[in-house]
Design a protein around this motif. Structure first.
Motif, PDB file in Angstrom:
ATOM      1  N   LYS A 132     106.499  89.951 143.481  1.00  0.00           N
ATOM      2  CA  LYS A 132     107.151  89.488 144.588  1.00  0.00           C
ATOM      3  C   LYS A 132     107.820  87.757 144.409  1.00  0.00           C
ATOM      4  N   GLN A 165     108.769  86.950 141.458  1.00  0.00           N
ATOM      5  CA  GLN A 165     109.899  87.131 140.420  1.00  0.00           C
ATOM      6  C   GLN A 165     111.168  87.486 141.372  1.00  0.00           C
ATOM      7  N   LYS A 166     111.062  88.592 142.355  1.00  0.00           N
ATOM      8  CA  LYS A 166     112.074  88.986 143.124  1.00  0.00           C
ATOM      9  C   LYS A 166     112.605  87.814 143.843  1.00  0.00           C
ATOM     10  N   GLN A 196     114.610  85.554 141.745  1.00  0.00           N
ATOM     11  CA  GLN A 196     115.882  86.099 141.192  1.00  0.00           C
ATOM     12  C   GLN A 196     116.863  85.986 142.626  1.00  0.00           C
TER      13      GLN A 196
END
Length: 114
Positions: free
Chosen positions: A22, A24-25, A28
């Motif tokens: 979560k 990392q998303k 990004q």
């Protein structure tokens, strides 16, 4: 370490992986949000180059791909910057707090404490 403690740690490690994904998303998305204007401008520049060379018919697939990139960038730029960055900070904070608690609990279980 008792079986129950191992099961608890396994479940918590699974949750940590979910929180990591979560975070990392969210990171990004923040990165994409920051880069969206550059991506849009680059897509428009490449599309203009295709149109200026008169190769539209030969490069229709590339042109459609550039249009898709531009649309994605525009949709990203419509997002509220505060919400995007707050979501990233919250996800990182949640992961950090969870990881701290997991390491503390793991250390405690490994020492034989409850």
């Amino acid at each position: 370490m008792r079986t129950g403690q191992k099961l608890v740690l396994q479940a918590l490690e699974k949750e940590q992986k979910r929180l990591t994904l979560k975070a990392q998303k969210a990171a990004q998305l923040s990165e994409d949000f920051i880069n969206a204007p550059s991506i849009m401008m680059e897509a428009r520049r490449k599309a203009a180059d295709i149109l200026n060379t008169g190769g539209y018919e030969k490069n229709i697939n590339k042109f459609e791909e550039l249009a898709s990139q531009e649309k994605t960038a525009i949709n990203l730029m419509k997002k509220d910057a505060n919400k995007v960055f707050d979501a990233e900070n919250k996800a990182k904070s949640d992961l950090d707090e969870f990881s701290y608690e997991l390491s503390f609990l793991s250390m405690r279980y490994n020492r034989g404490g409850v």
